[in-house]
Motif scaffolding. Structure first.
Motif, PDB file in Angstrom:
ATOM      1  N   HIS A   7       0.851  -1.189   0.000  1.00 17.04           N
ATOM      2  CA  HIS A   7       0.000   0.000   0.000  1.00 17.04           C
ATOM      3  C   HIS A   7       0.888   1.241   0.000  1.00 17.04           C
ATOM      4  CE1 HIS A   7      -3.535   2.438   1.002  1.00 17.04           C
ATOM      5  NE2 HIS A   7      -2.775   3.044   1.892  1.00 17.04           N
ATOM      6  N   ALA A   8       0.784   2.032  -1.078  1.00 12.79           N
ATOM      7  CA  ALA A   8       1.680   3.174  -1.228  1.00 12.79           C
ATOM      8  C   ALA A   8       0.883   4.477  -1.279  1.00 12.79           C
ATOM      9  CB  ALA A   8       2.531   3.012  -2.489  1.00 12.79           C
ATOM     10  N   HIS A   9       0.296   4.833  -0.136  1.00 19.28           N
ATOM     11  CA  HIS A   9      -0.447   6.098  -0.022  1.00 19.28           C
ATOM     12  C   HIS A   9      -0.220   6.639   1.383  1.00 19.28           C
ATOM     13  CE1 HIS A   9      -3.641   9.055   0.178  1.00 19.28           C
ATOM     14  NE2 HIS A   9      -3.820   8.930  -1.126  1.00 19.28           N
ATOM     15  N   PRO A  10      -0.006   7.958   1.506  1.00 16.62           N
ATOM     16  CA  PRO A  10       0.342   8.493   2.831  1.00 16.62           C
ATOM     17  C   PRO A  10      -0.801   8.535   3.838  1.00 16.62           C
ATOM     18  CG  PRO A  10       0.316  10.242   1.146  1.00 16.62           C
ATOM     19  CD  PRO A  10       0.142   8.951   0.429  1.00 16.62           C
ATOM     20  N   ASP A  11      -2.066   8.339   3.393  1.00 15.71           N
ATOM     21  CA  ASP A  11      -3.185   8.481   4.337  1.00 15.71           C
ATOM     22  C   ASP A  11      -4.078   7.248   4.290  1.00 15.71           C
ATOM     23  OD1 ASP A  11      -5.306   9.171   5.879  1.00 15.71           O
ATOM     24  OD2 ASP A  11      -5.956  10.878   4.650  1.00 15.71           O
ATOM     25  N   SER A  13      -6.870   6.805   5.526  1.00 18.15           N
ATOM     26  CA  SER A  13      -8.309   7.095   5.407  1.00 18.15           C
ATOM     27  C   SER A  13      -8.678   7.607   4.007  1.00 18.15           C
ATOM     28  CB  SER A  13      -8.735   8.120   6.465  1.00 18.15           C
ATOM     29  OG  SER A  13      -8.191   9.390   6.143  1.00 18.15           O
ATOM     30  N   SER A  14      -7.743   7.545   3.073  1.00 18.33           N
ATOM     31  CA  SER A  14      -7.976   7.982   1.692  1.00 18.33           C
ATOM     32  C   SER A  14      -8.781   6.929   0.920  1.00 18.33           C
ATOM     33  CB  SER A  14      -6.618   8.149   0.994  1.00 18.33           C
ATOM     34  OG  SER A  14      -5.963   6.888   0.984  1.00 18.33           O
ATOM     35  N   TYR A  15      -9.138   7.268  -0.318  1.00 14.65           N
ATOM     36  CA  TYR A  15      -9.812   6.271  -1.166  1.00 14.65           C
ATOM     37  C   TYR A  15      -8.870   5.086  -1.425  1.00 14.65           C
ATOM     38  CZ  TYR A  15     -12.966   4.328  -4.629  1.00 14.65           C
ATOM     39  OH  TYR A  15     -13.819   3.502  -5.316  1.00 14.65           O
ATOM     40  N   ASN A  16      -7.585   5.349  -1.596  1.00 20.63           N
ATOM     41  CA  ASN A  16      -6.622   4.246  -1.727  1.00 20.63           C
ATOM     42  C   ASN A  16      -6.692   3.334  -0.499  1.00 20.63           C
ATOM     43  OD1 ASN A  16      -4.242   4.198  -4.012  1.00 20.63           O
ATOM     44  ND2 ASN A  16      -5.289   6.170  -3.881  1.00 20.63           N
ATOM     45  N   GLY A  17      -6.840   3.957   0.675  1.00 19.80           N
ATOM     46  CA  GLY A  17      -6.975   3.169   1.901  1.00 19.80           C
ATOM     47  C   GLY A  17      -8.224   2.295   1.848  1.00 19.80           C
ATOM     48  N   ALA A  18      -9.326   2.869   1.319  1.00 19.50           N
ATOM     49  CA  ALA A  18     -10.578   2.102   1.221  1.00 19.50           C
ATOM     50  C   ALA A  18     -10.401   0.929   0.243  1.00 19.50           C
ATOM     51  CB  ALA A  18     -11.703   3.014   0.766  1.00 19.50           C
ATOM     52  N   LEU A  19      -9.652   1.148  -0.837  1.00 22.34           N
ATOM     53  CA  LEU A  19      -9.425   0.054  -1.802  1.00 22.34           C
ATOM     54  C   LEU A  19      -8.597  -1.059  -1.158  1.00 22.34           C
ATOM     55  CD1 LEU A  19      -8.727   2.283  -4.925  1.00 22.34           C
ATOM     56  CD2 LEU A  19     -10.595   0.625  -4.749  1.00 22.34           C
ATOM     57  N   THR A  20      -7.608  -0.681  -0.378  1.00 24.68           N
ATOM     58  CA  THR A  20      -6.795  -1.706   0.298  1.00 24.68           C
ATOM     59  C   THR A  20      -7.645  -2.477   1.303  1.00 24.68           C
ATOM     60  OG1 THR A  20      -4.638  -0.702  -0.048  1.00 24.68           O
ATOM     61  CG2 THR A  20      -4.874  -1.999   1.949  1.00 24.68           C
ATOM     62  N   GLN A  21      -8.443  -1.752   2.094  1.00 22.62           N
ATOM     63  CA  GLN A  21      -9.290  -2.448   3.081  1.00 22.62           C
ATOM     64  C   GLN A  21     -10.339  -3.312   2.387  1.00 22.62           C
ATOM     65  OE1 GLN A  21      -8.441  -2.954   6.021  1.00 22.62           O
ATOM     66  NE2 GLN A  21      -6.770  -1.499   5.743  1.00 22.62           N
ATOM     67  N   GLY A  22     -10.896  -2.798   1.276  1.00 26.23           N
ATOM     68  CA  GLY A  22     -11.883  -3.574   0.510  1.00 26.23           C
ATOM     69  C   GLY A  22     -11.257  -4.841  -0.047  1.00 26.23           C
ATOM     70  N   ARG A  41       3.351   4.011   6.606  1.00 25.19           N
ATOM     71  CA  ARG A  41       3.214   3.765   8.045  1.00 25.19           C
ATOM     72  C   ARG A  41       4.455   3.080   8.606  1.00 25.19           C
ATOM     73  NH1 ARG A  41       1.888   0.001  11.258  1.00 25.19           N
ATOM     74  NH2 ARG A  41       1.360  -1.459   9.590  1.00 25.19           N
ATOM     75  N   THR A  42       5.005   2.130   7.810  1.00 24.17           N
ATOM     76  CA  THR A  42       6.186   1.423   8.305  1.00 24.17           C
ATOM     77  C   THR A  42       7.452   2.254   8.087  1.00 24.17           C
ATOM     78  OG1 THR A  42       6.349   0.221   6.195  1.00 24.17           O
ATOM     79  CG2 THR A  42       5.208  -0.903   7.994  1.00 24.17           C
ATOM     80  N   GLY A  43       7.319   3.385   7.403  1.00 26.74           N
ATOM     81  CA  GLY A  43       8.481   4.265   7.198  1.00 26.74           C
ATOM     82  C   GLY A  43       9.502   3.670   6.261  1.00 26.74           C
ATOM     83  N   PHE A  44       9.021   2.948   5.254  1.00 28.09           N
ATOM     84  CA  PHE A  44       9.947   2.303   4.321  1.00 28.09           C
ATOM     85  C   PHE A  44      10.803   3.365   3.622  1.00 28.09           C
ATOM     86  CE2 PHE A  44      11.228   0.518   0.255  1.00 28.09           C
ATOM     87  CZ  PHE A  44      11.740  -0.706   0.655  1.00 28.09           C
ATOM     88  N   ASP A  45      12.104   3.187   3.654  1.00 27.58           N
ATOM     89  CA  ASP A  45      13.012   4.131   2.976  1.00 27.58           C
ATOM     90  C   ASP A  45      13.185   3.662   1.526  1.00 27.58           C
ATOM     91  OD1 ASP A  45      15.024   5.646   1.938  1.00 27.58           O
ATOM     92  OD2 ASP A  45      16.494   5.174   3.492  1.00 27.58           O
TER      93      ASP A  45
END
Ligand SMILES: Cc1cc2nc3c(=O)[nH]c(=O)nc-3n(C[C@H](O)[C@H](O)[C@H](O)COP(=O)(O)O)c2cc1C
Length: 245
Positions: A7-11, A13-22, A41-45
């Motif tokens: 998952h590569a989105h900073p928020d 609660s975004s629509y990207n977040g909804a797609l991942t949860q879906g 969230r994991t702070g991947f460099d």
């Protein structure tokens, strides 16, 4: 069956977040186990560089390919890379979820590929394309756009999706994945240019979320995207027959 979602989105609660949860919920519903790596969230460099390697093949000059191979052979890969490789190896399905940023994936996801697809371990000169490490594993790119669907296509304002997704999907093919058709969520216009009113946007995005869940619920019906492979090239890597496009 196991699915790993990157998952590569900073928020969240975004629509990207909804797609991942879906996606997670749909896959759990059909009996998959799932893992999600939320890269922000994991702070991947995402920046490949010398400081990731504590035991160097060459302490003077940093060559990423050489250091990756050395670290693989000596078991000294960075822990976050090792952990991600374990998730990928366990997966029957990998989903890359991201917003289209400048006609491609956000930098954090490009850097994930730079660092996690380890040379000398996950790919070698002989182990790539249809002989790649991940053959038998399916992968799907799920991408959101700001611009509406009608603006995309060859020569159109938003650009051509076959071209924009080619680097990421061809790289997945390079690693041996069977790449299923992408799921593109068009016109996710929350905070950018607006092309429709709130009510119609909301309704459309809800329908789109259901379409994504239906896609994942019927994965066996999805045919992988055809890519050229070893049998299509001569010894110099040139196409034997001209490609369609
Ligand atoms: C840095 C940046 C670059 C963007 N580039 C594009 C682009 O090339 N094409 C496009 O359609 N939308 C572009 N957008 C819009 C995003 O794709 C859109 O905001 C996102 O898909 C919405 O999903 P979200 O609400 O989950 O963030 C860009 C947004 C940002 C922040």
């Amino acid at each position: 069956m196991h699915a790993h979602i990157v998952h590569a989105h900073p928020d969240p609660s975004s629509y990207n977040g909804a797609l991942t949860q879906g996606a997670r919920q749909s896959l759990l519903d059909i009996g998959y186990s799932t893992t999600v790596n939320d890269l922000y969230r994991t702070g991947f460099d995402p920046v490949e560089r010398a400081t990731h390697y504590r035991d160097r093949a060459d302490a003077e000059a940093f060559a990423a390919l050489r250091e990756q191979r050395h670290a693989w052979e000596n078991g000294t890969l960075p822990s976050e890379v090792k952990a991600e490789i374990e998730h990928l190896k366990r997966a029957n399905l990998v989903i890359l979820q991201f917003p289209l940023w400048w006609h491609g994936p956000p930098a954090i996801l490009k850097g994930w590929m730079d660092r996690v697809f380890v040379n000398g371990g996950l790919y070698t000169s002989r182990k790539r394309y249809d002989t790649g490490h991940f053959r038998g594993t399916r992968a799907i790119v799920s991408v959101t756009t700001g611009a509406p669907e009608r603006a995309f296509g060859l020569g159109s304002r938003g650009g051509d999706f076959q071209t924009m997704l080619w680097p990421i999907q061809y790289s997945l093919h390079y690693m041996g994945f069977s790449v299923l058709p992408p799921f593109i969520s068009f016109g996710v216009q929350g905070h950018g240019y607006r092309y429709e009113d709130d009510a119609s946007l909301h309704k459309r995005l809800e329908r789109n979320l259901s379409a994504w869940r239906s896609y994942l619920g019927a994965l066996d019906a999805a045919e992988p995207i055809p890519f050229p492979s070893w049998g299509d090239w001569d010894d110099d890597g040139r196409a034997i027959a001209a490609p369609d496009r």
